[in-house]
Enzyme design. Structure first.
Site, PDB file in Angstrom:
ATOM      1  N   PRO A 116      -2.310  -1.323   4.202  1.00  0.00           N
ATOM      2  CA  PRO A 116      -0.889  -1.658   4.300  1.00  0.00           C
ATOM      3  C   PRO A 116      -0.386  -1.802   5.735  1.00  0.00           C
ATOM      4  CG  PRO A 116      -1.200  -0.049   2.565  1.00  0.00           C
ATOM      5  CD  PRO A 116      -2.522  -0.195   3.262  1.00  0.00           C
TER       6      PRO A 116
ATOM      7  N   ILE B 222      -4.676  -1.213   0.016  1.00  0.00           N
ATOM      8  CA  ILE B 222      -5.170   0.124  -0.276  1.00  0.00           C
ATOM      9  C   ILE B 222      -5.438   0.881   1.021  1.00  0.00           C
ATOM     10  CG2 ILE B 222      -7.104   1.377  -1.346  1.00  0.00           C
ATOM     11  CD1 ILE B 222      -7.446  -1.128  -3.198  1.00  0.00           C
ATOM     12  N   CYS B 223      -5.141   2.201   1.016  1.00  0.00           N
ATOM     13  CA  CYS B 223      -5.494   3.084   2.116  1.00  0.00           C
ATOM     14  C   CYS B 223      -4.760   2.673   3.392  1.00  0.00           C
ATOM     15  CB  CYS B 223      -7.016   3.080   2.290  1.00  0.00           C
ATOM     16  SG  CYS B 223      -7.680   4.352   3.383  1.00  0.00           S
ATOM     17  N   ILE B 224      -5.479   2.306   4.466  1.00  0.00           N
ATOM     18  CA  ILE B 224      -4.861   1.918   5.732  1.00  0.00           C
ATOM     19  C   ILE B 224      -4.490   0.431   5.748  1.00  0.00           C
ATOM     20  CG2 ILE B 224      -7.044   1.347   6.885  1.00  0.00           C
ATOM     21  CD1 ILE B 224      -3.917   3.054   8.474  1.00  0.00           C
TER      22      ILE B 224
ATOM     23  N   THR C 205      -1.294   1.693  -2.457  1.00  0.00           N
ATOM     24  CA  THR C 205      -1.701   3.028  -2.901  1.00  0.00           C
ATOM     25  C   THR C 205      -2.457   3.712  -1.770  1.00  0.00           C
ATOM     26  OG1 THR C 205      -2.692   4.279  -4.743  1.00  0.00           O
ATOM     27  CG2 THR C 205      -3.938   2.401  -3.922  1.00  0.00           C
TER      28      THR C 205
END
Length: 218
Positions: free
Chosen positions: A139, A135-137, A191
């Protein structure tokens, strides 16, 4: 039998740990999906501590596992004692801790390295074909660990971060805050959440979809 889904936390607070809204929403949607939650975090000192009121560095030390226990209400495991055989899926909430503590992407960009225990678990999960959500950063840290597998991920639409992901071997896909990207080959779900925001209501939709997708893939 309940599916066991690990939640890899990185501290407590968006600027130096896990983004609390993203972490709590992940826990809520996992509980609603009937999953057994296994919270975990690395036992390590944070490289920095940020005052979340004035955004300035603080001259103190904090431990990632101890801080993450605040979110998990004390029910948390040392990451070093968790293996892929213990869980059916894994989710990494965002927050700067995902790119400061789980890796050093926030400091070094595409030249980043991943915390050894984080990398070990991610490689184990991938080798076992067990689903991973980020999620968010988060990845970016995922790609840093699995770049040789050329994972497909999204962090929304931030060009600089997307370029870093591509440099590390990943493939970035532009995605809306209420959507997810599924890499079926590598069994990875991502996401953007607060990479796009702006509100908890907005990020909740994408996180719920990610959680449900990860649980369905377990």
């Amino acid at each position: 039998m309940k599916k066991k889904v690990g939640v890899l936390l990185s501290g407590c607070g968006v600027y130096d740990g896990s983004e609390i809204h993203e972490a709590v929403l992940t826990l809520l949607f996992l509980d609603r999906a009937g999953a057994e939650i296994v919270c975990m975090a690395p036992d390590m000192d944070q490289p920095d501590v940020i005052n979340h009121l004035d955004m300035q560095p603080m001259a103190e030390k904090r431990n990632v596992l101890v801080e993450s226990a605040r979110i998990a209400r004390g029910n948390i495991r040392d990451l070093a004692k968790v293996s892929a055989s213990d869980i059916d899926g894994l989710i990494l909430p965002g927050g700067f801790g995902a790119a400061k503590n789980l890796s050093d992407f926030a400091f070094k960009g595409p030249q980043a390295t991943v915390h050894p225990e984080v990398k070990r678990l991610l490689l184990e999960m991938h080798a076992a074909s067990k689903p991973i959500g980020a999620i968010c950063i988060a990845p970016a840290t995922l790609v840093c660990a699995l770049g040789s597998k050329h994972p497909e991920v999204t962090i929304g639409a931030d060009a600089g971060t997307a370029a870093g992901i591509e440099t590390m071997g990943g493939k970035h896909h532009i995605c809306g805050v209420d959507s997810i990207h599924v890499d079926t080959k590598n069994r990875i779900v991502t996401t953007p959440a607060y990479m796009l925001g702006p509100s908890i209501r907005d990020v909740a939709g994408g996180i719920e979809k990610l959680v449900n997708q990860v649980v369905s893939m377990c």
